[in-house]
Scaffold this motif. Structure first.
Motif, PDB file in Angstrom:
ATOM      1  N   PHE A 115      -0.918  -5.612  -1.723  1.00  0.00           N
ATOM      2  CA  PHE A 115      -1.650  -6.220  -2.827  1.00  0.00           C
ATOM      3  C   PHE A 115      -2.138  -5.127  -3.766  1.00  0.00           C
ATOM      4  CE2 PHE A 115      -2.602  -9.922   0.119  1.00  0.00           C
ATOM      5  CZ  PHE A 115      -1.857 -10.833  -0.607  1.00  0.00           C
ATOM      6  N   GLN A 116      -2.011  -5.375  -5.082  1.00  0.00           N
ATOM      7  CA  GLN A 116      -2.389  -4.331  -6.036  1.00  0.00           C
ATOM      8  C   GLN A 116      -3.869  -3.990  -5.951  1.00  0.00           C
ATOM      9  OE1 GLN A 116      -1.418  -5.652 -10.020  1.00  0.00           O
ATOM     10  NE2 GLN A 116      -3.289  -6.826 -10.226  1.00  0.00           N
ATOM     11  N   THR A 117      -4.690  -4.923  -5.480  1.00  0.00           N
ATOM     12  CA  THR A 117      -6.111  -4.639  -5.318  1.00  0.00           C
ATOM     13  C   THR A 117      -6.349  -3.472  -4.364  1.00  0.00           C
ATOM     14  OG1 THR A 117      -6.144  -6.391  -3.657  1.00  0.00           O
ATOM     15  CG2 THR A 117      -6.910  -6.971  -5.846  1.00  0.00           C
ATOM     16  N   SER A 118      -5.462  -3.330  -3.376  1.00  0.00           N
ATOM     17  CA  SER A 118      -5.577  -2.226  -2.414  1.00  0.00           C
ATOM     18  C   SER A 118      -4.687  -1.050  -2.784  1.00  0.00           C
ATOM     19  CB  SER A 118      -5.187  -2.724  -1.010  1.00  0.00           C
ATOM     20  OG  SER A 118      -6.010  -3.791  -0.587  1.00  0.00           O
ATOM     21  N   ALA A 119      -3.542  -1.341  -3.409  1.00  0.00           N
ATOM     22  CA  ALA A 119      -2.551  -0.293  -3.664  1.00  0.00           C
ATOM     23  C   ALA A 119      -2.929   0.631  -4.819  1.00  0.00           C
ATOM     24  CB  ALA A 119      -1.191  -0.932  -3.937  1.00  0.00           C
ATOM     25  N   LEU A 120      -3.394   0.052  -5.915  1.00  0.00           N
ATOM     26  CA  LEU A 120      -3.570   0.864  -7.121  1.00  0.00           C
ATOM     27  C   LEU A 120      -4.570   2.004  -6.970  1.00  0.00           C
ATOM     28  CD1 LEU A 120      -3.280  -1.837  -9.941  1.00  0.00           C
ATOM     29  CD2 LEU A 120      -1.555  -0.206  -9.132  1.00  0.00           C
ATOM     30  N   PRO A 121      -5.691   1.827  -6.259  1.00  0.00           N
ATOM     31  CA  PRO A 121      -6.579   2.982  -6.074  1.00  0.00           C
ATOM     32  C   PRO A 121      -5.894   4.141  -5.344  1.00  0.00           C
ATOM     33  CG  PRO A 121      -7.759   0.963  -5.584  1.00  0.00           C
ATOM     34  CD  PRO A 121      -6.318   0.582  -5.747  1.00  0.00           C
ATOM     35  N   GLN A 122      -5.043   3.831  -4.365  1.00  0.00           N
ATOM     36  CA  GLN A 122      -4.325   4.880  -3.635  1.00  0.00           C
ATOM     37  C   GLN A 122      -3.267   5.547  -4.520  1.00  0.00           C
ATOM     38  OE1 GLN A 122      -5.291   5.800  -0.662  1.00  0.00           O
ATOM     39  NE2 GLN A 122      -6.758   4.117  -0.409  1.00  0.00           N
ATOM     40  N   LYS A 180      -2.084   9.414  -3.652  1.00  0.00           N
ATOM     41  CA  LYS A 180      -1.792   9.362  -2.218  1.00  0.00           C
ATOM     42  C   LYS A 180      -0.567   8.515  -1.887  1.00  0.00           C
ATOM     43  CE  LYS A 180      -6.632  10.077  -0.941  1.00  0.00           C
ATOM     44  NZ  LYS A 180      -7.819   9.511  -0.226  1.00  0.00           N
ATOM     45  N   LEU A 181      -0.211   7.608  -2.796  1.00  0.00           N
ATOM     46  CA  LEU A 181       0.988   6.787  -2.640  1.00  0.00           C
ATOM     47  C   LEU A 181       1.749   6.786  -3.961  1.00  0.00           C
ATOM     48  CD1 LEU A 181      -0.406   3.667  -0.711  1.00  0.00           C
ATOM     49  CD2 LEU A 181       0.972   5.524   0.251  1.00  0.00           C
ATOM     50  N   ARG A 182       3.043   6.503  -3.886  1.00  0.00           N
ATOM     51  CA  ARG A 182       3.858   6.408  -5.098  1.00  0.00           C
ATOM     52  C   ARG A 182       4.216   4.935  -5.316  1.00  0.00           C
ATOM     53  NH1 ARG A 182       8.431   9.668  -4.029  1.00  0.00           N
ATOM     54  NH2 ARG A 182       7.178  11.434  -4.769  1.00  0.00           N
ATOM     55  N   ALA A 183       3.924   4.431  -6.498  1.00  0.00           N
ATOM     56  CA  ALA A 183       4.240   3.046  -6.840  1.00  0.00           C
ATOM     57  C   ALA A 183       5.614   2.969  -7.483  1.00  0.00           C
ATOM     58  CB  ALA A 183       3.192   2.484  -7.783  1.00  0.00           C
ATOM     59  N   VAL A 238       2.399  -4.516  -5.042  1.00  0.00           N
ATOM     60  CA  VAL A 238       3.025  -3.291  -5.524  1.00  0.00           C
ATOM     61  C   VAL A 238       3.857  -2.699  -4.394  1.00  0.00           C
ATOM     62  CG1 VAL A 238       2.637  -0.972  -6.464  1.00  0.00           C
ATOM     63  CG2 VAL A 238       1.099  -2.851  -7.095  1.00  0.00           C
ATOM     64  N   VAL A 239       5.088  -2.326  -4.715  1.00  0.00           N
ATOM     65  CA  VAL A 239       5.927  -1.634  -3.741  1.00  0.00           C
ATOM     66  C   VAL A 239       5.508  -0.169  -3.761  1.00  0.00           C
ATOM     67  CG1 VAL A 239       8.267  -1.162  -2.959  1.00  0.00           C
ATOM     68  CG2 VAL A 239       7.809  -3.179  -4.367  1.00  0.00           C
ATOM     69  N   VAL A 240       4.949   0.289  -2.652  1.00  0.00           N
ATOM     70  CA  VAL A 240       4.474   1.673  -2.581  1.00  0.00           C
ATOM     71  C   VAL A 240       5.197   2.404  -1.454  1.00  0.00           C
ATOM     72  CG1 VAL A 240       2.197   1.284  -3.591  1.00  0.00           C
ATOM     73  CG2 VAL A 240       2.523   0.937  -1.145  1.00  0.00           C
ATOM     74  N   VAL A 241       5.452   3.691  -1.677  1.00  0.00           N
ATOM     75  CA  VAL A 241       6.090   4.522  -0.662  1.00  0.00           C
ATOM     76  C   VAL A 241       5.262   5.776  -0.442  1.00  0.00           C
ATOM     77  CG1 VAL A 241       8.411   3.708  -1.254  1.00  0.00           C
ATOM     78  CG2 VAL A 241       7.511   5.773  -2.352  1.00  0.00           C
ATOM     79  N   ASN A 242       5.437   6.377   0.723  1.00  0.00           N
ATOM     80  CA  ASN A 242       4.819   7.669   0.978  1.00  0.00           C
ATOM     81  C   ASN A 242       5.451   8.702   0.033  1.00  0.00           C
ATOM     82  OD1 ASN A 242       4.765  10.448   2.426  1.00  0.00           O
ATOM     83  ND2 ASN A 242       3.184   9.237   3.449  1.00  0.00           N
ATOM     84  N   PRO A 243       4.647   9.519  -0.640  1.00  0.00           N
ATOM     85  CA  PRO A 243       5.189  10.469  -1.625  1.00  0.00           C
ATOM     86  C   PRO A 243       6.181  11.469  -1.051  1.00  0.00           C
ATOM     87  CG  PRO A 243       2.823  10.224  -1.894  1.00  0.00           C
ATOM     88  CD  PRO A 243       3.180   9.537  -0.618  1.00  0.00           C
TER      89      PRO A 243
END
Length: 325
Positions: free
Chosen positions: A205-212, A217-220, A127-132
């Protein structure tokens, strides 16, 4: 999700291995060491422990997890390479095993020649995640921002040559952007800086990203694979969101030292397929964001691995990635 599970289980039954999961020499008759070349608690560790526990149950021997993280998985992989080729040392490797030869000036072993593919276990969308705090809400805005301010955006990774690094480099190549790489030794070290805004984004990895993401805490922005992830169907793919041709799917699979007897490899491959496609492990894998792969043979996994290695040679060349010491 239910349809996915039903489909995979139906496929696994058609390819189910023989109930005999022991070689003629009574292999295995002692503890099997499974080297996980990543830090404890990370995505690689999760899949290693899930698969290792089920393998032990099926083979009738304990599978001991040995975490040896560092150097994009090379330290643990080399430990497996240097071990006796008797079936009692395996390594749960990932995409970086195929890419490291293209990214490093020197390697003390050749993954294609010194390891034998046993069975691919699963894929893991990123997942591409950025700081909100960033004014970026989708992939188009990310590309526009990166092009307007070349090198300004920083992306974290869990190390040079790891999946999080490669996914971002492929994105930069296809999107025509310039972003600055900030490598860490593990996801667990990168995450605090990403959450605090010390780095801007990460392909995680979505396993780590999706809970955040679900905790706010993060924007997907998107998922890395060609198809949307069943774990987050609301997220578009990177390709759908504007970067044509983008497709990155992290993978994990079992390898053994070269020279391991074929009869032992066959036992391990059959047990791995049966483990990954057993109903209880299927549910655990899918629930945690992994995508079990269709059953394969050692020969099929070997061809896949060779193609992966060749692909990253091309990407490193086209992206003009400088080989590192």
């Amino acid at each position: 999700m239910k349809n996915l599970l039903t489909c995979v289980l139906a496929t696994s039954l058609a390819f189910a291995p023989s109930p005999d999961l022991r070689a003629q020499d009574n292999y295995p008759n002692k503890i099997i060491r499974l080297v996980v070349p990543y830090s404890a608690g990370g995505t690689g560790d999760q899949i290693g422990r899930l698969v290792g526990d089920k393998l032990g149950e099926l083979l009738g021997q304990r599978v001991l997890i040995d975490n040896k993280g560092g150097a994009g998985g090379n330290i643990g992989a080399e430990a497996a390479v240097r071990s006796p080729a008797d079936g009692y040392t395996l390594v749960m490797a990932a995409t970086s095993l195929a890419s490291n030869p293209a990214l490093l000036k020197k390697m003390s072993f050749d993954p294609v020649k010194d390891l034998v593919p046993v069975s691919q276990c699963c894929g893991v969308p990123m997942v591409v995640v950025v700081n909100p705090a960033l004014p970026i809400r989708n992939i188009s805005e990310l590309v526009a921002y990166a092009k307007a301010k070349p090198g300004r955006l920083t992306f974290a990774s869990s190390g040079i040559g790891t999946s999080s690094h490669l996914a971002a480099e492929l994105f930069k190549l296809l999107a025509g952007t310039d972003m600055t790489h900030v490598p860490y030794k593990a996801d667990s070290q990168a995450l605090p800086d990403l959450l605090s805004g010390n780095v801007d984004l990460m392909f995680m990895f979505q396993t780590s990203a999706l809970p955040q993401v679900r905790a706010g805490k993060l924007r997907a922005l998107a998922v890395s694979t060609a198809k949307r992830s069943p774990a987050a169907p609301e997220l578009p793919t990177v390709a759908e969101a504007g970067v044509a041709g983008y497709d990155f799917n992290g993978w994990f699979g079992l390898f053994a030292p070269a020279g391991t007897p074929k009869a032992v490899i066959d036992v391990l491959a059959a047990a791995s397929v049966k483990a990954v496609h057993s109903p209880d492990l299927q549910r655990k894998l899918i629930d945690q964001g992994f995508v079990p792969v269709a059953p394969d043979t050692p020969a099929q996994f070997a061809l896949f691995f060779q193609n992966e290695a060749a692909k990253w040679v091309r990407v490193a060349r086209d992206a003009k990635l400088q080989a590192i010491d």
